[in-house]
Design a protein around this motif. Structure first.
Motif, mmCIF file in Angstrom:
data_model
loop_
_atom_site.group_PDB
_atom_site.id
_atom_site.type_symbol
_atom_site.label_atom_id
_atom_site.label_comp_id
_atom_site.label_asym_id
_atom_site.label_seq_id
_atom_site.Cartn_x
_atom_site.Cartn_y
_atom_site.Cartn_z
ATOM 1 N N ALA A 195 0.961 -1.117 -0.086
ATOM 2 C CA ALA A 195 -0.058 -0.173 0.148
ATOM 3 C C ALA A 195 0.847 1.217 -0.156
ATOM 4 C CB ALA A 195 -1.046 0.087 1.212
ATOM 5 N N LEU A 196 0.555 2.195 -1.055
ATOM 6 C CA LEU A 196 1.603 3.300 -1.286
ATOM 7 C C LEU A 196 0.507 4.547 -0.960
ATOM 8 C CD1 LEU A 196 3.054 0.952 -2.764
ATOM 9 C CD2 LEU A 196 4.545 2.849 -3.531
ATOM 10 N N ALA A 197 0.460 5.266 0.047
ATOM 11 C CA ALA A 197 -0.268 6.496 0.075
ATOM 12 C C ALA A 197 0.440 7.728 -0.005
ATOM 13 C CB ALA A 197 -1.098 6.294 1.547
ATOM 14 N N GLY A 198 -0.455 8.811 -0.342
ATOM 15 C CA GLY A 198 0.332 10.213 -0.572
ATOM 16 C C GLY A 198 1.535 10.021 -1.581
ATOM 17 N N ILE A 199 1.180 9.396 -2.887
ATOM 18 C CA ILE A 199 2.367 9.149 -3.782
ATOM 19 C C ILE A 199 2.830 10.549 -4.419
ATOM 20 C CG2 ILE A 199 1.721 6.543 -4.291
ATOM 21 C CD1 ILE A 199 0.388 7.634 -6.537
ATOM 22 N N HIS A 200 2.050 11.623 -4.395
ATOM 23 C CA HIS A 200 2.552 12.780 -4.965
ATOM 24 C C HIS A 200 3.387 13.589 -3.778
ATOM 25 C CE1 HIS A 200 0.533 11.691 -8.497
ATOM 26 N NE2 HIS A 200 -0.766 11.717 -7.969
ATOM 27 N N GLY A 201 3.602 13.126 -2.493
ATOM 28 C CA GLY A 201 4.269 13.819 -1.587
ATOM 29 C C GLY A 201 3.355 14.344 -0.425
#
Length: 255
Positions: A195-201
């Motif tokens: 799970a990868l959240a906040g992928i734009h920073g």
């Protein structure tokens, strides 16, 4: 008769695309040390690093520019199936070296650089500053981005991506699956994949799940793998968030 442009079939079209990129924050570069560190990171999560595109962030680089050999860095990464596609930030000399190595040049993204870009110009420099490009600053909006809702299990090998808002999954995320979101990720079931959240920073993004059994969890580029996640909240209902650039898992009823 000569052919006009309209008579020639187009062989491609350009379209916007949202791509998840991993940033490597480089502090100094010495090839043997770099490769040893890279091997260690890959051993922690080999599936995560395989064939990923990588951005080299130079915003915290403190080594001599003369030692910054992008050709060696690129070659080392390629030997491990990692593809360096560009650099972020850096001095003019460092960006010139990156350009010579055929890397894309991205603007700095650090808070320090953003603050510098937002400083008001002096009166006698106002006209000149008005003509210079300034990195865009995200505007606050009262309109929330719509969440993407998934009702079926996310199976091994599948990827589900929410490029703008939250991702809500009303089913399990199986091992070998990957879920990504610009905002938060909610899993109403076991989270066994990545799970990868906040992928734009977005450092304020969180991952919520009914049972933490993940292979990897990442928020704004900071990640922990299964072995680290088992230290706290394993196989229980948790929320995962960033505190002082470290991922922590808390019970769902804790702030």
């Amino acid at each position: 008769m000569s052919q006009t442009t309209s008579d020639v079939s187009q062989c491609f079209q350009l379209k916007s695309a949202s791509v998840s990129l991993t940033a490597l924050e480089l502090y100094f570069f010495e090839n043997d040390t770099f490769e040893a560190t890279l091997r260690d990171k890959i051993s922690q999560a080999p599936g995560f690093f395989k064939d990923i595109p990588l951005i080299v962030s130079l915003e915290k680089y403190e080594g001599p520019t003369s030692e910054l050999d992008f050709f060696k860095l690129i070659g080392t990464c390629r030997r491990h199936n990692i593809h360096v596609v560009g650099v972020r930030g850096g001095t003019e000399d460092q960006r010139r070296l990156a350009r010579n190595a055929a890397l894309a040049l991205l603007p700095a993204g650090s808070q320090r650089e953003a603050a510098r870009n937002q400083e008001a110009p002096a009166a006698d420099d106002a006209e000149q500053a008005a003509a210079l490009p300034v990195a865009p600053v995200a505007e606050k909006s009262s309109e929330a981005k719509p969440a993407k809702i998934v009702t079926q299990p996310v199976r091994s090998g599948q990827q589900v991506y929410a490029p703008e808002g939250d991702l809500i999954i009303l089913a399990p995320v199986q091992a070998g699956a990957e879920v990504l979101a610009a905002g938060n990720i909610h899993v109403y079931g076991p989270l066994r994949g990545r799970a990868l959240a906040g992928i734009h920073g977005a450092a304020g993004a969180r991952v919520f799940c009914q049972s933490l059994e993940a292979e990897l969890v990442s928020i704004a580029g900071h990640y922990k793998i299964s072995e680290d996640l088992q230290e706290s909240g394993w196989k229980s209902a948790v929320q995962i968030l960033l505190k002082d650039d470290v991922l922590v898992a808390l019970p769902l009823d804790k702030a």
